[in-house]
Design an enzyme around this catalytic site. Sequence first.
Site, PDB file in Angstrom:
ATOM      1  CE1 TYR A 151       6.420   2.302   7.379  1.00 35.83           C
ATOM      2  CE2 TYR A 151       4.279   2.712   8.393  1.00 35.83           C
ATOM      3  CZ  TYR A 151       5.531   3.167   8.009  1.00 35.83           C
ATOM      4  OH  TYR A 151       5.890   4.472   8.229  1.00 35.83           O
ATOM      5  CG  HIS A 152      -0.026  -2.515   5.134  1.00 37.99           C
ATOM      6  ND1 HIS A 152      -1.019  -1.569   4.969  1.00 37.99           N
ATOM      7  CD2 HIS A 152       0.306  -2.496   6.444  1.00 37.99           C
ATOM      8  CE1 HIS A 152      -1.273  -0.994   6.140  1.00 37.99           C
ATOM      9  NE2 HIS A 152      -0.480  -1.542   7.048  1.00 37.99           N
ATOM     10  N   PRO A 153       3.564  -5.227   2.941  1.00 37.31           N
ATOM     11  CG  PRO A 153       5.718  -6.046   3.401  1.00 37.31           C
ATOM     12  CD  PRO A 153       4.700  -5.033   3.876  1.00 37.31           C
ATOM     13  CG  HIS A 195      -1.922  -1.044   1.281  1.00 35.62           C
ATOM     14  ND1 HIS A 195      -2.371  -1.608   2.470  1.00 35.62           N
ATOM     15  CD2 HIS A 195      -2.613  -1.663   0.292  1.00 35.62           C
ATOM     16  CE1 HIS A 195      -3.299  -2.514   2.198  1.00 35.62           C
ATOM     17  NE2 HIS A 195      -3.456  -2.566   0.885  1.00 35.62           N
TER      18      HIS A 195
END
Length: 522
Positions: A456-458, A289
């Site tokens: 911080y959403h891989p 994101h």
Amino acid sequence: MYDYVVVGAGSAGSALAARLSEDPAVQVALIEAGPRDTAEEIHIPVAFPALFKGPLDWDLDSEPEPGLGGRRAYLPRGRVLGGSSSMNAMIYIRGAKADYDEWAAAGADGWSYDEVLPYFLKSEDNERGKDAYHGVGGPLSVSDGRSLHPLCDAYLAAAEQAGYSRNEDFNGVTQLGVGRYQLTQRNGMRCSTAVAFLHPALERPNLTVITGAVAQRVLFDGDRATGVAIVQDGEQRVIDARREVVLAAGAYGSAHLLLLSGVGPAEQLSAFGIDVVRDLPVGEHLQDHPSVFLNYRTDRESLMTALTGENVALLQEHGRGPLTSNVGEAGGFIQTRAGLAGPDVQFHQAPVLFHEEGLGAPVTHGFAMGACVIKPTSRGRLSLRSASPGSAPRIVHNYLTTEEDRASMVAGLRIVLEMAAQPALREVITGEFSIPASDSDADLLDFARRTAQTLYHPTSTCAIGAVVDPRLRVFGLRGLRVADASVMPSVVRGNTNAPTIMIGEKAAAMIAEELESEGTVR
């Protein structure tokens, strides 16, 4: 010799290892590269940015991002018990119902919303009580924020003035609207998966937690995973797995470890002299994101001056006050255009300046408002830099490289500017700190390219259907699973910590079912 060797004590791994060890007949080893979660900055919610680029951060960087003008993006990830749940903003969001139903429709059997909801409920201990959407009695404390900063009140009032409705529960009937986020906190302190799941399980004799141990590769006997090679205190060791190795090292870590172990695209592995164990698209389909924050100055007190003796006492004695702030206290979800199955933009508001990818100092009182593309169509890739486990992988997300993603970002930023122009925020804004030159498409996109950062959403580097089956078993191999955000077929519309915990819960349940069917549970 252990029955299960879990690599990574993060959001999924801590939950998985704790649940597996509930069966006293099962021996579990949990391998974590970082130390125990004793640092004070972990547990005081507002202090988490102090962990960035420190010893508890993997401190990764992307390759030059083509959609960001060739900038490298800073990619913090937790290197400590609790993983990134020990350094995140603690926002408890599941994503949209459509996310999981899309997974199931694409072949991820067992992963529809109705099928995963019980695992969310199992984890949860929500202070609002039990209902169709929330659980109580689980290990993970979910609570309303206790900071309740007045700058967030102004933001929410402005959002309503701009025509956006209030939503008191983003995990309930609808995700759309604006409001305050619920948080993974307990009595005003962080409730990471280490605190929630792992700490209560540490005394179990069948759970061994190995900290300061960096996994080098998964070991195989033919097509069966037999253990994990680690380095701890400069010494090489092998942790043997009688039944399974389960990778829970995250979208970056699990994919990197598979590649180092010979599981991945054959052409890439061969180029690095790595014997191919299984040719699979590991590292492909990376999703994340991208978020852009606008910052404004104010004459109202922000979190910049939160560290006072009075506020320390509020935290210690009452579990309240500014030090309990998760920084991103408020926000919401919207659809920027018709015909979407769910929201495409998420908002975050922080009652303090948040700039330079979270690394900039709050040099004056101010606040930040962000827009984030949460249903990206851009796809990235994680690949090897070298065959050495000590070399960080090459990561490129391709942020904002599709027309759809650029359209969502531009629309989201224009709405943020619209909110800032409302009376409730005009009353507290004294100047600009970092905002676009205008609300034109060109200026909004230029600002995004110059300042966008990860939220911080891989996810999705070992996706169900591509690398693992719906039971999270790696295709073509025995005794090897992946259970973390990397298995998501597509990133969910929202913060990924709660869904990653759900994946750990569901993986543990599937493993327990298989043990029971074999008659091996005592």
